[in-house]
Design an enzyme around this catalytic site. Structure first.
Site, mmCIF file in Angstrom:
data_model
loop_
_atom_site.group_PDB
_atom_site.id
_atom_site.type_symbol
_atom_site.label_atom_id
_atom_site.label_comp_id
_atom_site.label_asym_id
_atom_site.label_seq_id
_atom_site.Cartn_x
_atom_site.Cartn_y
_atom_site.Cartn_z
ATOM 1 C CG HIS A 1 -2.064 0.917 1.114
ATOM 2 N ND1 HIS A 1 -1.968 2.263 1.377
ATOM 3 C CD2 HIS A 1 -3.337 0.692 0.694
ATOM 4 C CE1 HIS A 1 -3.146 2.817 1.145
ATOM 5 N NE2 HIS A 1 -3.991 1.884 0.718
ATOM 6 C CG ASP B 1 -8.412 -4.257 -2.694
ATOM 7 O OD1 ASP B 1 -9.637 -4.111 -2.695
ATOM 8 O OD2 ASP B 1 -7.617 -3.340 -2.915
HETATM 9 N N1 CMC Z 1 4.202 -7.679 -4.713
HETATM 10 C C1 CMC Z 1 5.532 -7.680 -4.888
HETATM 11 N N2 CMC Z 1 6.319 -6.573 -4.799
HETATM 12 C C2 CMC Z 1 5.697 -5.425 -4.525
HETATM 13 C C3 CMC Z 1 4.299 -5.350 -4.327
HETATM 14 C C4 CMC Z 1 3.551 -6.535 -4.420
HETATM 15 N N3 CMC Z 1 2.229 -6.518 -4.238
HETATM 16 N N4 CMC Z 1 3.945 -4.069 -4.073
HETATM 17 C C5 CMC Z 1 5.082 -3.349 -4.105
HETATM 18 N N5 CMC Z 1 6.142 -4.179 -4.371
HETATM 19 C C6 CMC Z 1 7.543 -3.777 -4.462
HETATM 20 C C7 CMC Z 1 7.816 -3.068 -5.782
HETATM 21 O O1 CMC Z 1 8.225 -3.967 -6.786
HETATM 22 C C8 CMC Z 1 8.896 -2.094 -5.386
HETATM 23 O O2 CMC Z 1 10.109 -2.799 -5.372
HETATM 24 P P1 CMC Z 1 11.498 -2.052 -5.722
HETATM 25 O O3 CMC Z 1 11.705 -1.063 -4.618
HETATM 26 O O4 CMC Z 1 12.489 -3.165 -5.727
HETATM 27 O O5 CMC Z 1 11.300 -1.410 -7.060
HETATM 28 C C9 CMC Z 1 8.548 -1.712 -3.947
HETATM 29 O O6 CMC Z 1 7.774 -2.815 -3.436
HETATM 30 C C10 CMC Z 1 7.724 -0.438 -3.831
HETATM 31 O O7 CMC Z 1 6.624 -0.531 -4.736
HETATM 32 P P2 CMC Z 1 5.912 0.748 -5.370
HETATM 33 O O8 CMC Z 1 5.122 0.308 -6.552
HETATM 34 O O9 CMC Z 1 6.926 1.832 -5.573
HETATM 35 O O10 CMC Z 1 4.959 1.179 -4.183
HETATM 36 P P3 CMC Z 1 3.688 2.083 -4.332
HETATM 37 O O11 CMC Z 1 3.480 2.695 -3.012
HETATM 38 O O12 CMC Z 1 3.787 2.984 -5.510
HETATM 39 O O13 CMC Z 1 2.559 0.988 -4.682
HETATM 40 C C11 CMC Z 1 0.694 -0.410 -4.662
HETATM 41 C C12 CMC Z 1 1.488 0.642 -3.890
HETATM 42 C C13 CMC Z 1 -0.576 -0.712 -3.873
HETATM 43 C C14 CMC Z 1 0.288 0.129 -6.040
HETATM 44 C C15 CMC Z 1 1.555 -1.694 -4.823
HETATM 45 O O14 CMC Z 1 1.934 -2.179 -3.568
HETATM 46 C C16 CMC Z 1 0.837 -2.775 -5.634
HETATM 47 O O15 CMC Z 1 0.896 -2.751 -6.861
HETATM 48 N N6 CMC Z 1 0.173 -3.747 -4.939
HETATM 49 C C17 CMC Z 1 -0.592 -4.768 -5.608
HETATM 50 C C18 CMC Z 1 -1.946 -4.198 -6.045
HETATM 51 C C19 CMC Z 1 -2.881 -3.966 -4.881
HETATM 52 O O16 CMC Z 1 -3.054 -4.815 -4.018
HETATM 53 N N7 CMC Z 1 -3.515 -2.796 -4.880
HETATM 54 C C20 CMC Z 1 -4.511 -2.425 -3.857
HETATM 55 C C21 CMC Z 1 -4.118 -1.212 -3.108
HETATM 56 S S1 CMC Z 1 -5.065 -0.992 -1.622
HETATM 57 C C22 CMC Z 1 -6.630 -0.611 -2.141
HETATM 58 C C23 CMC Z 1 -6.778 0.759 -2.667
HETATM 59 O O17 CMC Z 1 -6.356 1.719 -2.002
HETATM 60 O O18 CMC Z 1 -7.378 0.903 -3.752
#
Ligand code: CMC
Length: 394
Positions: free
Chosen positions: A270, A328
């Protein structure tokens, strides 16, 4: 960059002042108007939370009854609006229907679109909260070719939605298990607001031009649709189905950790929570209750989810990146057990989030000196150059 800072993804940009929702992502705390989400989920009802978000305080009995009356007064949609559905392909994704039909509400309520009038703002807020379950249920019915079911104002908000979704005219004995009504209500409460996420920021940005609230909320529904936001619970269920058995979990954990593989563990991570999402903790308990209620306690997907969570929470990659289950992760399993197809999951999220969007929109409009949202950019394109006629271009 001169007068502004470049902040892609708005990771460190505060876009507004708000008194609605507080999140402490490091501690896993979520408060609405100061009240912890765990207490609201255990003791309140969705309609009471709607009142709280809109009105800054919990209602007295008289205030609640009056609010309940006002909402139920608006649960029906205009018959002409129902004809909109017929313009969609039979297999249209219900979210595509939601985006269009909710936006179309603006065409029906010219009587109350003067957003500078507090009475108009109030009635629009009530109309949106009251009609969104009706529209959501109709999007389901249309997809399955079943007749629309009209709202029943004797039922609670959650029961009415389940009734409009699952009742058919040929089933006189149709009854909804109160445990499912309670779980539905909990899901609505847990999704009601979540401060400045992508869809809420979209509603605020669209509304900042003083567009009407129906148009602004329709923009929010569009933003919610993506798998990185509201579409994640649909993606979680798909992922659990693909994993298929507890034995294959390690394979998917390895894929999620592989920097060369774009796969992410859906329902994990998140932007704000760097601890267990408090909403996921409530839903984990509700999930077991629903599976018991529908007699699916041995549901294989739930078993895979529990094991996946256990493995990920003890894995160095997930620990170091502070990736915990989010709301989720369990909501998809609950909704699926209740009988909703996956393409309805984000619709239900949109239904519940409508009150949050409307409260945030109202707060913005009522703020003194409210300005149109207008981010800047860092231009990376060609420098100024002269137009060349087509026959002289190389
Ligand atoms: N599985 C594996 N690795 C992950 C995941 C995951 N679910 N989420 C983040 N990472 C890693 C990512 O690869 C990155 O690694 P590195 O630093 O080596 O590049 C690091 O963690 C940081 O990720 P980010 O994408 O920069 O983090 P963010 O804050 O921009 O993303 C997120 C948040 C929710 C988009 C992401 O965690 C994600 O894609 N999760 C899966 C989709 C999901 O469950 N979304 C629902 C969000 S909660 C409900 C809502 O608010 O709508």
């Amino acid at each position: 960059f001169g007068l502004f800072t470049l902040d892609p993804g708005f990771r460190s940009t505060g876009s507004c002042r708000s008194t609605i929702t507080f999140i402490d992502g490091d501690k896993g705390v979520l408060l609405h108007r100061g009240y912890p989400i765990e207490q609201l989920a255990a003791k309140s009802s969705f309609l009471e939370v709607c009142y709280l978000l809109l009105n800054e305080k919990l209602p007295t009995k008289a205030e609640f009854d009056d609010f309940d009356d006002k909402i139920t007064h608006h649960t029906m949609v205009h018959e002409q609006l129902l004809r909109f559905f017929a313009g969609y392909r039979r297999d249209a994704h219900p979210m595509a229907i939601m985006v269009g039909v909710v936006g179309a509400l603006s065409a029906f309520y010219h009587d109350a679109l003067d957003i500078s009038d507090p009475k108009h703002r109030e009635i629009s807020a009530h109309r949106l909260i009251a009609k969104i379950p009706t529209i959501a249920a109709c999007s389901y019915k249309y997809h399955y070719g079943q007749p629309f079911v009209y709202p029943n104002n004797k039922m609670s908000y959650a029961e009415n939605f389940l009734n409009m979704t699952f009742r058919t005219p040929c089933d006189d004995d149709f009854k909804i298990d109160p445990r499912l009504v309670s779980a539905m209500d909990k899901i609505f409460i847990l999704h009601a607001d979540h401060e400045q996420n992508a869809s809420t920021s979209t509603v605020r940005l669209a509304g900042s031009s003083r567009a009407n609230p129906f148009a602004a909320v329709s923009a929010g529904i569009s933003a919610l649709w993506g798998p990185a936001h509201g579409g994640a619970n649909e993606a979680v269920l798909k992922m659990l189905g693909e994993i298929g058995s507890v034995e294959r979990i390690d394979e998917y954990i390895a894929k999620a950790k592989d920097p060369n593989d774009p796969f992410r563990l859906m329902g994990f991570g998140h932007r704000v929570y760097k601890n267990y999402d408090p909403r996921a903790a409530v839903l984990k308990g509700a999930c077991q209750e629903v599976l018991d209620a529908v007699g699916k306690h041995d549901e294989p997907l739930f078993k895979i989810a529990m094991k996946l969570e256990e493995i990920a929470l003890n894995d160095d990659y997930f620990i170091s990146k502070k990736l915990f289950p989010n709301v989720d992760f369990y909501s998809g399993i609950i909704l699926s057990a209740m009988g909703f197809p996956t393409n309805m999951f984000t619709v239900i999220f949109a239904l519940a989030r409508t009150v949050g969007w409307v409260s945030q929109w109202k707060e913005m409009i009522e703020e003194e000196g409210q300005a149109i949202g207008r981010p800047r950019q860092l231009y990376m394109g060609a420098p100024q150059r002269d137009y060349v006629p087509m026959d002289q271009r190389g």
